[in-house]
Design a protein around this motif. Sequence first.
Motif, PDB file in Angstrom:
ATOM      1  N   THR A 259      12.550   2.927  -2.729  1.00 29.32           N
ATOM      2  CA  THR A 259      11.400   3.656  -2.963  1.00 29.32           C
ATOM      3  C   THR A 259      10.231   2.590  -3.202  1.00 29.32           C
ATOM      4  OG1 THR A 259      12.871   5.325  -4.389  1.00 29.32           O
ATOM      5  CG2 THR A 259      10.315   5.161  -4.830  1.00 29.32           C
ATOM      6  N   LEU A 260       9.145   3.328  -2.447  1.00 20.90           N
ATOM      7  CA  LEU A 260       7.951   2.450  -2.587  1.00 20.90           C
ATOM      8  C   LEU A 260       6.775   3.527  -2.549  1.00 20.90           C
ATOM      9  CD1 LEU A 260       6.223  -0.073  -3.003  1.00 20.90           C
ATOM     10  CD2 LEU A 260       6.695  -0.447  -0.356  1.00 20.90           C
ATOM     11  N   SER A 261       5.860   3.362  -3.523  1.00 21.62           N
ATOM     12  CA  SER A 261       4.516   4.394  -3.302  1.00 21.62           C
ATOM     13  C   SER A 261       3.380   3.620  -3.203  1.00 21.62           C
ATOM     14  CB  SER A 261       4.451   4.885  -4.342  1.00 21.62           C
ATOM     15  OG  SER A 261       5.448   5.745  -4.671  1.00 21.62           O
ATOM     16  N   PHE A 262       2.383   4.162  -2.427  1.00 22.78           N
ATOM     17  CA  PHE A 262       1.072   3.637  -2.150  1.00 22.78           C
ATOM     18  C   PHE A 262       0.020   4.570  -2.832  1.00 22.78           C
ATOM     19  CE2 PHE A 262       3.176   1.617   1.605  1.00 22.78           C
ATOM     20  CZ  PHE A 262       2.863   0.596   1.200  1.00 22.78           C
ATOM     21  N   ALA A 263      -0.564   4.206  -3.990  1.00 21.72           N
ATOM     22  CA  ALA A 263      -1.771   4.830  -4.538  1.00 21.72           C
ATOM     23  C   ALA A 263      -1.228   6.520  -4.646  1.00 21.72           C
ATOM     24  CB  ALA A 263      -2.732   5.047  -3.660  1.00 21.72           C
ATOM     25  N   GLY A 264       0.108   6.580  -5.112  1.00 23.58           N
ATOM     26  CA  GLY A 264       0.531   7.925  -5.554  1.00 23.58           C
ATOM     27  C   GLY A 264       1.465   8.644  -4.140  1.00 23.58           C
ATOM     28  N   VAL A 265       1.179   8.089  -3.100  1.00 22.26           N
ATOM     29  CA  VAL A 265       1.772   8.411  -1.878  1.00 22.26           C
ATOM     30  C   VAL A 265       3.362   7.919  -1.929  1.00 22.26           C
ATOM     31  CG1 VAL A 265       2.121   8.635   0.574  1.00 22.26           C
ATOM     32  CG2 VAL A 265      -0.263   8.838  -0.586  1.00 22.26           C
ATOM     33  N   ARG A 266       4.312   8.528  -2.000  1.00 24.34           N
ATOM     34  CA  ARG A 266       5.741   8.146  -1.600  1.00 24.34           C
ATOM     35  C   ARG A 266       5.968   7.677  -0.267  1.00 24.34           C
ATOM     36  NH1 ARG A 266      10.114   9.004  -6.051  1.00 24.34           N
ATOM     37  NH2 ARG A 266       8.899   7.940  -7.602  1.00 24.34           N
TER      38      ARG A 266
ATOM     39  N   GLU B  42       9.579  -0.579  -5.096  1.00 26.15           N
ATOM     40  CA  GLU B  42       9.602  -0.380  -6.552  1.00 26.15           C
ATOM     41  C   GLU B  42      10.963  -0.321  -7.088  1.00 26.15           C
ATOM     42  OE1 GLU B  42       5.953   2.316  -5.714  1.00 26.15           O
ATOM     43  OE2 GLU B  42       7.523   3.441  -6.895  1.00 26.15           O
ATOM     44  N   SER B  43      12.032   0.351  -6.443  1.00 26.82           N
ATOM     45  CA  SER B  43      13.302   0.409  -6.637  1.00 26.82           C
ATOM     46  C   SER B  43      14.287   0.537  -5.587  1.00 26.82           C
ATOM     47  CB  SER B  43      13.563   1.223  -7.678  1.00 26.82           C
ATOM     48  OG  SER B  43      13.301   2.564  -6.908  1.00 26.82           O
ATOM     49  N   GLY B  44      15.564  -0.050  -5.754  1.00 24.80           N
ATOM     50  CA  GLY B  44      16.516  -0.037  -4.780  1.00 24.80           C
ATOM     51  C   GLY B  44      17.131  -1.445  -4.539  1.00 24.80           C
ATOM     52  N   SER B  45      17.988  -1.401  -3.265  1.00 17.52           N
ATOM     53  CA  SER B  45      18.647  -2.521  -3.173  1.00 17.52           C
ATOM     54  C   SER B  45      18.791  -2.636  -1.597  1.00 17.52           C
ATOM     55  CB  SER B  45      19.909  -2.403  -3.845  1.00 17.52           C
ATOM     56  OG  SER B  45      20.927  -3.076  -3.136  1.00 17.52           O
ATOM     57  N   ILE B  46      18.589  -3.847  -1.212  1.00 18.68           N
ATOM     58  CA  ILE B  46      18.883  -4.326   0.462  1.00 18.68           C
ATOM     59  C   ILE B  46      19.736  -5.374   0.280  1.00 18.68           C
ATOM     60  CG2 ILE B  46      17.782  -4.862   2.464  1.00 18.68           C
ATOM     61  CD1 ILE B  46      15.106  -4.031   1.316  1.00 18.68           C
TER      62      ILE B  46
END
Length: 256
Positions: free
Chosen positions: A12-19, A58-62
């Motif tokens: 998960t990653l957002s830019f200025a509120g956009v997922r 922001e979260s998750g795993s690779i």
Amino acid sequence: MSAALFEVEDLTLSFAGVRALDGVDFTIDEGELFAVIGPNGAGKSTLFNCISGIYRPESGSIKFGGRQLLGSAPHRIASAGIARTFQNVDVFPAMTVEECLLLARHQHLRSGPVASMVRWGRSAREERAALRKVTEVADRLGLGGLLQSTVGTLPHGIQKRVELARSLCMEPRLLLLDEPVAGMNHEETAEMAATLSEVNSDLGVTMLLVEHDMSMVMGISHRVCVLDFGRRIALDTPANVVRDEAVIDAYLGGAL
Ligand SMILES: Nc1ncnc2c1ncn2[C@@H]1O[C@H](COP(=O)(O)OP(=O)(O)O)[C@@H](O)[C@H]1O
Ligand SMILES: [Mg+2]
């Protein structure tokens, strides 16, 4: 039981509120040619940049070979065995094809990016081995006759091939391909698709391909992951993905 070579979990990653990415999951098996597609803004480049260490999710795993990659710098990810190509050709235009490939080879052999630039002290044996590898990769990609040509003078389609050769000289376990046929004509696209398929099957290089050209992806991929607004809406074989309702909707009624 063998684990997947590469595992993305809940990214998960957002830019200025956009997922840009919203809980994306998938795994890639050793030897697989895996594609990620999606309409513009779906999150493909963001995913690519998270994997190559340019963005931090922001979260998750690779995980790669069971090891967590999240938080590693791009050069560490590269030295772990993940090479990438760039959407825009990233080779030095004034170098010859051979110089360009030798540089990539040396970057692979030396640990740090600065050490790789230092030519002194390298043994003649190392140099010969590097040259052998470079010649072998160039021959495989049909660049054998162009080793002494200046990269900047070659047609765009050939430069894209040099870019692919550059990444293969690093002998990656996973190759990330960012739109490898962008800007190519029909014939060049078909040739590149055939080359990628060959490199995958003959050299056994596992590939993650991010691409806009649907027909190309469908023709060569083992499995396809479809993103839309940062979410995974399908993950299946090409034959099933083209029939998937959610995929057809996302592409506005069948641009596939
Ligand atoms: N650096 C950034 N800053 C702000 N927004 C971004 C950035 N990168 C991507 N986005 C936004 O994230 C979403 C996904 O973009 P992107 O990953 O580039 O999609 P794709 O590559 O599939 O076209 C889009 O809404 C885009 O506007
Ligand atoms: Mg993109």
